[in-house]
Design an enzyme around this catalytic site. Structure first.
Site, PDB file in Angstrom:
ATOM      1  N   HIS A   5     -26.684  19.164  -0.038  1.00  0.00           N
ATOM      2  CA  HIS A   5     -25.987  18.732  -1.252  1.00  0.00           C
ATOM      3  C   HIS A   5     -26.650  19.379  -2.457  1.00  0.00           C
ATOM      4  O   HIS A   5     -27.874  19.382  -2.573  1.00  0.00           O
ATOM      5  CB  HIS A   5     -26.056  17.204  -1.396  1.00  0.00           C
ATOM      6  CG  HIS A   5     -25.387  16.723  -2.644  1.00  0.00           C
ATOM      7  ND1 HIS A   5     -24.016  16.538  -2.738  1.00  0.00           N
ATOM      8  CD2 HIS A   5     -25.883  16.436  -3.862  1.00  0.00           C
ATOM      9  CE1 HIS A   5     -23.713  16.149  -3.957  1.00  0.00           C
ATOM     10  NE2 HIS A   5     -24.825  16.079  -4.662  1.00  0.00           N
ATOM     11  N   ASP A  65     -18.576   3.744  -4.876  1.00  0.00           N
ATOM     12  CA  ASP A  65     -19.066   4.840  -5.712  1.00  0.00           C
ATOM     13  C   ASP A  65     -17.927   5.509  -6.464  1.00  0.00           C
ATOM     14  O   ASP A  65     -18.066   5.881  -7.627  1.00  0.00           O
ATOM     15  CB  ASP A  65     -19.805   5.873  -4.870  1.00  0.00           C
ATOM     16  CG  ASP A  65     -20.223   7.042  -5.745  1.00  0.00           C
ATOM     17  OD1 ASP A  65     -21.014   6.804  -6.674  1.00  0.00           O
ATOM     18  OD2 ASP A  65     -19.721   8.156  -5.556  1.00  0.00           O
ATOM     19  N   ARG A  71     -18.719   5.185 -14.975  1.00  0.00           N
ATOM     20  CA  ARG A  71     -19.918   5.741 -15.630  1.00  0.00           C
ATOM     21  C   ARG A  71     -19.558   6.941 -16.484  1.00  0.00           C
ATOM     22  O   ARG A  71     -20.117   7.156 -17.562  1.00  0.00           O
ATOM     23  CB  ARG A  71     -20.952   6.139 -14.568  1.00  0.00           C
ATOM     24  CG  ARG A  71     -21.626   4.943 -13.929  1.00  0.00           C
ATOM     25  CD  ARG A  71     -22.361   5.332 -12.659  1.00  0.00           C
ATOM     26  NE  ARG A  71     -23.287   6.423 -12.868  1.00  0.00           N
ATOM     27  CZ  ARG A  71     -23.575   7.367 -11.958  1.00  0.00           C
ATOM     28  NH1 ARG A  71     -23.010   7.342 -10.766  1.00  0.00           N
ATOM     29  NH2 ARG A  71     -24.426   8.315 -12.239  1.00  0.00           N
ATOM     30  N   SER A 104     -25.536   7.052  -5.966  1.00  0.00           N
ATOM     31  CA  SER A 104     -24.182   7.587  -5.853  1.00  0.00           C
ATOM     32  C   SER A 104     -24.155   8.741  -4.846  1.00  0.00           C
ATOM     33  O   SER A 104     -23.345   8.762  -3.899  1.00  0.00           O
ATOM     34  CB  SER A 104     -23.729   8.073  -7.241  1.00  0.00           C
ATOM     35  OG  SER A 104     -22.614   8.900  -7.156  1.00  0.00           O
ATOM     36  N   LYS A 154     -22.975   8.463  -0.361  1.00  0.00           N
ATOM     37  CA  LYS A 154     -21.971   9.302   0.305  1.00  0.00           C
ATOM     38  C   LYS A 154     -22.612  10.132   1.411  1.00  0.00           C
ATOM     39  O   LYS A 154     -22.054  10.283   2.497  1.00  0.00           O
ATOM     40  CB  LYS A 154     -21.302  10.219  -0.730  1.00  0.00           C
ATOM     41  CG  LYS A 154     -20.381   9.434  -1.669  1.00  0.00           C
ATOM     42  CD  LYS A 154     -19.844  10.283  -2.802  1.00  0.00           C
ATOM     43  CE  LYS A 154     -20.890  10.572  -3.842  1.00  0.00           C
ATOM     44  NZ  LYS A 154     -20.438  11.026  -5.132  1.00  0.00           N
TER      45      LYS A 154
HETATM   46  N1  URA Z   1     -22.726  13.441  -8.379  1.00  0.00           N
HETATM   47  C1  URA Z   1     -22.422  12.272  -7.793  1.00  0.00           C
HETATM   48  O1  URA Z   1     -21.826  12.246  -6.731  1.00  0.00           O
HETATM   49  N2  URA Z   1     -22.808  11.156  -8.414  1.00  0.00           N
HETATM   50  C2  URA Z   1     -23.466  11.139  -9.575  1.00  0.00           C
HETATM   51  O2  URA Z   1     -23.793  10.083 -10.076  1.00  0.00           O
HETATM   52  C3  URA Z   1     -23.756  12.361 -10.162  1.00  0.00           C
HETATM   53  C4  URA Z   1     -23.374  13.508  -9.541  1.00  0.00           C
END
Ligand code: URA
Length: 429
Positions: A86, A165, A172, A187, A191
């Site tokens: 990621h 999320d 947010r 967050s 995932k």
């Molecule tokens: N990417 C995400 O998936 N979540 C965040 O809070 C920031 C970047």
């Protein structure tokens, strides 16, 4: 149903710097997902978290609560070790595109559930969708089939993965609470943990074009995410890497696919190749695959072969010409000397204004739009040499893009020393 807590009490507890209990966290995350806690209440709580932080125990519990609002994927039926990567996102960051086929060609299974871009950083799915016919949305069965057949898959994350999320991130975004490290870490990791790969390599970007421009904050984010991964049983490691200058020479959608294909063909810009191979080595190490140099998959064509099969498996034609922008506008050096600055943020915003990115989730992106870089910091240029080519379908966009580039590109006298971040700034194991 009688609710065990009142949202206002949870908000006040965090406002007054108390540690939230596990039961409070489980409830507030679930109740928000069910619509029992209102957006304005969650916004207040997110702001209290941004201002007052969270303990490690709170972050772990919050992440687990978010995962538990959805499904967990299971790749245990695959015969290969699974490993994932990621990136926190950057300008020209197309690394996933060559990386997935390289690591798959070395024998790992790489499930990449990706997103679309928002703001100045591009999204992997937007880039791949510039390939004629390529389809991002797959059913679970289709995803497993592509993974089994080719070793890699890049597709859209389904709605069932950490739905809390999805809702909280959108909130947010409009309440000035994206930057809270506990919320970013939970967050991303909710995932990634729900995705269920055995190993995870994080590429945490820092510099002007990154989400965390301050290296100290980037390290804190990396450490928090690595801790969360390990607590959840996922072998996790992070590299902290530079995002002061765009990666490679192409920023956009189709142009980044073209650059990725160059890398897979054994060429491509040195920084893209270097970072891709560094991340590939980390992923293979986590997957326990030894004795194969990922660079060999570029020279022997095996990574390109996986790429072609992956693209075709999702309806794409790997041989089809990529869409090109209708118009272009070249920015040239007004003086000769050495390029001292190619600011990632300015170039990212320019590409976005040219149509490569979206301002709202529902907007469409322009496949051929973007920016091509003809020089990088440290390169020598003469008066009149091209520095950037802007690409768009509508010429009216060029003036807006040029505004974003004001001060982003600088040429100094020959001999000027340039200050650049090293490609890899740190690592967290
Ligand atoms: N990417 C995400 O998936 N979540 C965040 O809070 C920031 C970047």
């Amino acid at each position: 149903m009688v609710e065990p807590f009142a949202a206002v009490d949870v908000i006040k507890a965090k406002r007054d710097r108390h540690e939230l209990t596990g039961a409070q966290i489980d409830w507030v995350v679930r109740a928000y997902t069910r619509g029992v806690v209102a957006d304005e209440q969650m916004a207040a709580l997110a702001m209290a978290i941004l201002l007052n932080g969270m303990t490690n125990d709170e972050i772990v519990r919050w992440t687990t609560a978010m995962i538990d609002t959805g499904v967990r994927m299971d790749f245990s039926s695959l015969p290969r070790p699974t490993v994932d990567k990621h990136s926190t996102g950057g300008v020209g960051d197309k690394i996933t595109l060559p990386l997935v086929p390289i690591v798959a060609a070395c024998g790992a299974a790489v499930p990449q559930l990706s997103g679309r871009g928002l703001g100045h950083t591009g999204g992997t799915l937007d880039k791949l969708e510039s390939i004629p016919g390529w389809r991002a949305s797959l059913s679970n069965d289709e995803m497993m089939e592509v993974l089994r057949e080719t070793g890699g898959v890049i597709c859209a994350a389904g709605d069932g993965l950490a739905p809390a999320d999805r809702k909280l991130y959108a909130l947010r975004d409009v309440t000035g609470t994206v930057e809270a490290i506990p919320l970013i870490a939970s967050s991303i990791m909710s995932k990634k943990i729900a995705e269920g790969a055995g190993g995870l390599v994080l590429d945490v970007k820092t510099g002007s074009g990154a989400f965390m421009s301050d290296p100290a904050k980037a390290r804190e984010l990396a450490e928090t995410m690595v801790r969360l991964g390990k607590d959840a049983g996922v072998t996790t490691r992070a590299l902290i890497t530079a995002m002061d200058v765009p990666l490679g020479l192409a920023v956009g959608n189709a142009v980044e696919v073209a650059e990725s294909v160059e890398v897979l063909a054994g060429g491509g810009p040195a920084d893209v190749v270097e970072l891709t191979l560094l991340l590939a080595r980390e992923m293979l190490d986590l997957a326990g695959i030894t004795g194969i140099d990922p660079a060999s998959t570029l020279s022997d064509g095996s990574a390109m072969d996986v790429w072609r099969r992956m693209i075709a498996a999702q309806g794409g034609d790997p041989d089809a010409p990529l869409p090109a922008a209708r118009e272009s506008d070249v920015i040239r050096a007004e003086t000769g000397g050495v390029v001292t600055r190619m600011d990632a943020m300015g170039i990212g915003v320019a590409a976005w204004r040219l149509g490569a990115g979206r301002a709202r989730k529902e907007d469409a992106v322009v496949a051929g739009a973007g920016v091509l870089l003809h020089a990088k910091p440290g390169d020598h240029v003469s008066v009149g040499d091209p520095l950037l080519t802007l690409l768009a379908d509508e010429p009216a966009r060029f003036a807006l893009a040029r505004e974003a580039l004001d001060g982003a590109v600088e040429v100094g006298p020959a001999g000027t020393t340039i200050e650049r971040l090293p490609l890899v700034i740190g690592r967290v194991d």
